[in-house]
Design a protein around this motif. Sequence first.
Motif, PDB file in Angstrom:
ATOM      1  N   ARG A 111     108.773 -28.781 -34.509  1.00 14.85           N
ATOM      2  CA  ARG A 111     108.167 -29.066 -33.201  1.00 14.85           C
ATOM      3  C   ARG A 111     109.185 -29.008 -32.071  1.00 14.85           C
ATOM      4  O   ARG A 111     108.846 -28.731 -30.932  1.00 14.85           O
ATOM      5  N   SER A 112     110.454 -29.289 -32.390  1.00 18.92           N
ATOM      6  CA  SER A 112     111.482 -29.331 -31.353  1.00 18.92           C
ATOM      7  C   SER A 112     112.319 -28.060 -31.281  1.00 18.92           C
ATOM      8  O   SER A 112     113.297 -28.002 -30.543  1.00 18.92           O
ATOM      9  N   GLY A 113     111.950 -27.031 -32.033  1.00 16.14           N
ATOM     10  CA  GLY A 113     112.657 -25.755 -31.983  1.00 16.14           C
ATOM     11  C   GLY A 113     113.111 -25.305 -33.354  1.00 16.14           C
ATOM     12  O   GLY A 113     112.568 -25.715 -34.373  1.00 16.14           O
ATOM     13  N   ILE A 114     114.114 -24.460 -33.367  1.00 14.24           N
ATOM     14  CA  ILE A 114     114.630 -23.926 -34.625  1.00 14.24           C
ATOM     15  C   ILE A 114     115.713 -24.878 -35.128  1.00 14.24           C
ATOM     16  O   ILE A 114     116.642 -25.226 -34.399  1.00 14.24           O
ATOM     17  N   ASN A 172     119.544 -24.818 -30.082  1.00 14.65           N
ATOM     18  CA  ASN A 172     119.637 -25.459 -28.763  1.00 14.65           C
ATOM     19  C   ASN A 172     119.522 -24.491 -27.594  1.00 14.65           C
ATOM     20  O   ASN A 172     118.885 -24.801 -26.599  1.00 14.65           O
ATOM     21  N   ALA A 173     120.140 -23.339 -27.694  1.00 13.69           N
ATOM     22  CA  ALA A 173     120.162 -22.404 -26.572  1.00 13.69           C
ATOM     23  C   ALA A 173     118.768 -21.892 -26.196  1.00 13.69           C
ATOM     24  O   ALA A 173     118.532 -21.553 -25.037  1.00 13.69           O
ATOM     25  N   ILE A 174     117.847 -21.849 -27.159  1.00 15.57           N
ATOM     26  CA  ILE A 174     116.513 -21.313 -26.877  1.00 15.57           C
ATOM     27  C   ILE A 174     115.395 -22.317 -27.119  1.00 15.57           C
ATOM     28  O   ILE A 174     114.224 -21.984 -26.975  1.00 15.57           O
ATOM     29  N   ASP A 179     106.500 -22.131 -25.984  1.00 13.55           N
ATOM     30  CA  ASP A 179     105.580 -21.231 -26.695  1.00 13.55           C
ATOM     31  C   ASP A 179     104.753 -21.978 -27.741  1.00 13.55           C
ATOM     32  O   ASP A 179     103.573 -21.689 -27.926  1.00 13.55           O
ATOM     33  N   LEU A 180     105.356 -22.930 -28.414  1.00 14.76           N
ATOM     34  CA  LEU A 180     104.617 -23.723 -29.408  1.00 14.76           C
ATOM     35  C   LEU A 180     103.515 -24.540 -28.738  1.00 14.76           C
ATOM     36  O   LEU A 180     102.442 -24.724 -29.306  1.00 14.76           O
ATOM     37  N   ALA A 181     103.765 -25.013 -27.530  1.00 15.47           N
ATOM     38  CA  ALA A 181     102.780 -25.829 -26.810  1.00 15.47           C
ATOM     39  C   ALA A 181     101.568 -25.009 -26.376  1.00 15.47           C
ATOM     40  O   ALA A 181     100.489 -25.567 -26.148  1.00 15.47           O
ATOM     41  N   LYS A 215     106.061 -13.046 -29.390  1.00 13.29           N
ATOM     42  CA  LYS A 215     107.501 -13.040 -29.120  1.00 13.29           C
ATOM     43  C   LYS A 215     108.285 -13.232 -30.409  1.00 13.29           C
ATOM     44  O   LYS A 215     107.835 -13.896 -31.325  1.00 13.29           O
ATOM     45  N   VAL A 216     109.484 -12.647 -30.432  1.00 12.64           N
ATOM     46  CA  VAL A 216     110.396 -12.832 -31.550  1.00 12.64           C
ATOM     47  C   VAL A 216     111.696 -13.429 -31.011  1.00 12.64           C
ATOM     48  O   VAL A 216     112.304 -12.879 -30.100  1.00 12.64           O
ATOM     49  N   TYR A 217     112.074 -14.575 -31.563  1.00 10.42           N
ATOM     50  CA  TYR A 217     113.327 -15.234 -31.190  1.00 10.42           C
ATOM     51  C   TYR A 217     114.360 -14.903 -32.231  1.00 10.42           C
ATOM     52  O   TYR A 217     114.088 -14.938 -33.431  1.00 10.42           O
ATOM     53  N   VAL A 218     115.580 -14.550 -31.771  1.00 12.79           N
ATOM     54  CA  VAL A 218     116.640 -14.116 -32.665  1.00 12.79           C
ATOM     55  C   VAL A 218     117.809 -15.086 -32.562  1.00 12.79           C
ATOM     56  O   VAL A 218     118.297 -15.374 -31.474  1.00 12.79           O
TER      57      VAL A 218
END
Length: 173
Positions: A109-112, A131-133, A140-142, A169-172
């Motif tokens: 829920r809070s990111g990767i 953290n950076a993204i 996007d999750l929201a 979207k794709v996060y890398v």
Amino acid sequence: FVRSFNAQMHSVSDSLWHTSKVDEPNDWVSTNYAAWEDLSNHDTGSSELVGIAPYFENVAIFAEDSVQIWNADVNPANRSLIQVIGNTGALSAKTIKEIGDSDVYYLSRSGIRSVKARDSSNAAFASDLGNAIDDLVVADLALSDENARNACAILDPRDGRYLCAIGDKVYVY
């Protein structure tokens, strides 16, 4: 969610962790090491399990709000809970990816995030890998619970990068 590990098939459904008979992936009811464990008995955040990943010689079992590290002995009588990591967990089984045998990336829920060893004791903790993204990922999750549940990740086979698709979207990493 079903995957193989330690000569057994492992599955999660609701709060239950199931394992097949050793070397018999179709036998989930035999008394010869086929078993199940109700993980909600060990942590209230584990009522809806999401997925499993190898972690050292153990398994990390993910719910949305909790990660439990278990000794994965093939004999259920020898299994034991090693650690519960609360306030973190995976939103989608398809985002849980092990990196070698000592690190697991996942979408929370809070990111990767990453489950990895804190020190030489191998005690696990969740690190803020993305953290950076994270602000972009959380936004996007929201937008859609469906996007979160359908999120998918891979490890690039050439450079080992974690790629996580959420919606369009794709996060890398």
